[in-house]
Design a protein around this motif. Structure first.
Motif, PDB file in Angstrom:
ATOM      1  N   UNK A 253       2.412   1.752  -3.445  1.00  0.00           N
ATOM      2  CA  UNK A 253       1.414   2.244  -4.408  1.00  0.00           C
ATOM      3  C   UNK A 253       1.126   3.733  -4.176  1.00  0.00           C
ATOM      4  N   UNK A 254       1.014   4.141  -2.916  1.00  0.00           N
ATOM      5  CA  UNK A 254       0.755   5.552  -2.602  1.00  0.00           C
ATOM      6  C   UNK A 254       1.904   6.424  -3.107  1.00  0.00           C
ATOM      7  N   UNK A 255       3.136   5.962  -2.930  1.00  0.00           N
ATOM      8  CA  UNK A 255       4.284   6.739  -3.385  1.00  0.00           C
ATOM      9  C   UNK A 255       4.326   6.824  -4.907  1.00  0.00           C
ATOM     10  N   UNK A 256       3.974   5.738  -5.587  1.00  0.00           N
ATOM     11  CA  UNK A 256       3.949   5.743  -7.048  1.00  0.00           C
ATOM     12  C   UNK A 256       2.908   6.734  -7.547  1.00  0.00           C
ATOM     13  N   UNK A 257       1.743   6.744  -6.886  1.00  0.00           N
ATOM     14  CA  UNK A 257       0.679   7.659  -7.300  1.00  0.00           C
ATOM     15  C   UNK A 257       1.077   9.104  -7.055  1.00  0.00           C
ATOM     16  N   UNK A 258       1.730   9.365  -5.949  1.00  0.00           N
ATOM     17  CA  UNK A 258       2.121  10.757  -5.656  1.00  0.00           C
ATOM     18  C   UNK A 258       3.226  11.225  -6.602  1.00  0.00           C
ATOM     19  N   UNK A 259       4.079  10.320  -7.077  1.00  0.00           N
ATOM     20  CA  UNK A 259       5.119  10.676  -8.036  1.00  0.00           C
ATOM     21  C   UNK A 259       4.495  10.988  -9.404  1.00  0.00           C
TER      22      UNK A 259
ATOM     23  N   UNK B 283       0.828  -1.209   0.000  1.00  0.00           N
ATOM     24  CA  UNK B 283       0.000   0.000   0.000  1.00  0.00           C
ATOM     25  C   UNK B 283       0.859   1.255   0.000  1.00  0.00           C
ATOM     26  N   UNK B 284       1.917   1.257   0.797  1.00  0.00           N
ATOM     27  CA  UNK B 284       2.814   2.408   0.875  1.00  0.00           C
ATOM     28  C   UNK B 284       3.501   2.637  -0.462  1.00  0.00           C
TER      29      UNK B 284
END
Length: 45
Positions: A36-42, A33-34
């Motif tokens: 995926x969240x970082x990929x989305x924010x990038x 989950x972490x």
């Protein structure tokens, strides 16, 4: 010095004198989950 280690001291070692410790991960790996969240924010930037 011989090639073979001397195990006499190890065999007489008293494990009961050791303190109990709780192991904790200092730098745990991120969860899916972490990541995926970082990929989305990038991608949003």
């Amino acid at each position: 010095m011989s090639d073979k280690p001397d195990f006499a001291e190890i065999e007489t070692f008293d494990k009961t004198k050791l303190k109990k410790t709780e192991t904790r991960e200092k730098n745990p790996l991120p969860t899916k989950e972490t990541i995926e969240q970082e990929k989305q924010s990038e991608n949003a930037s």
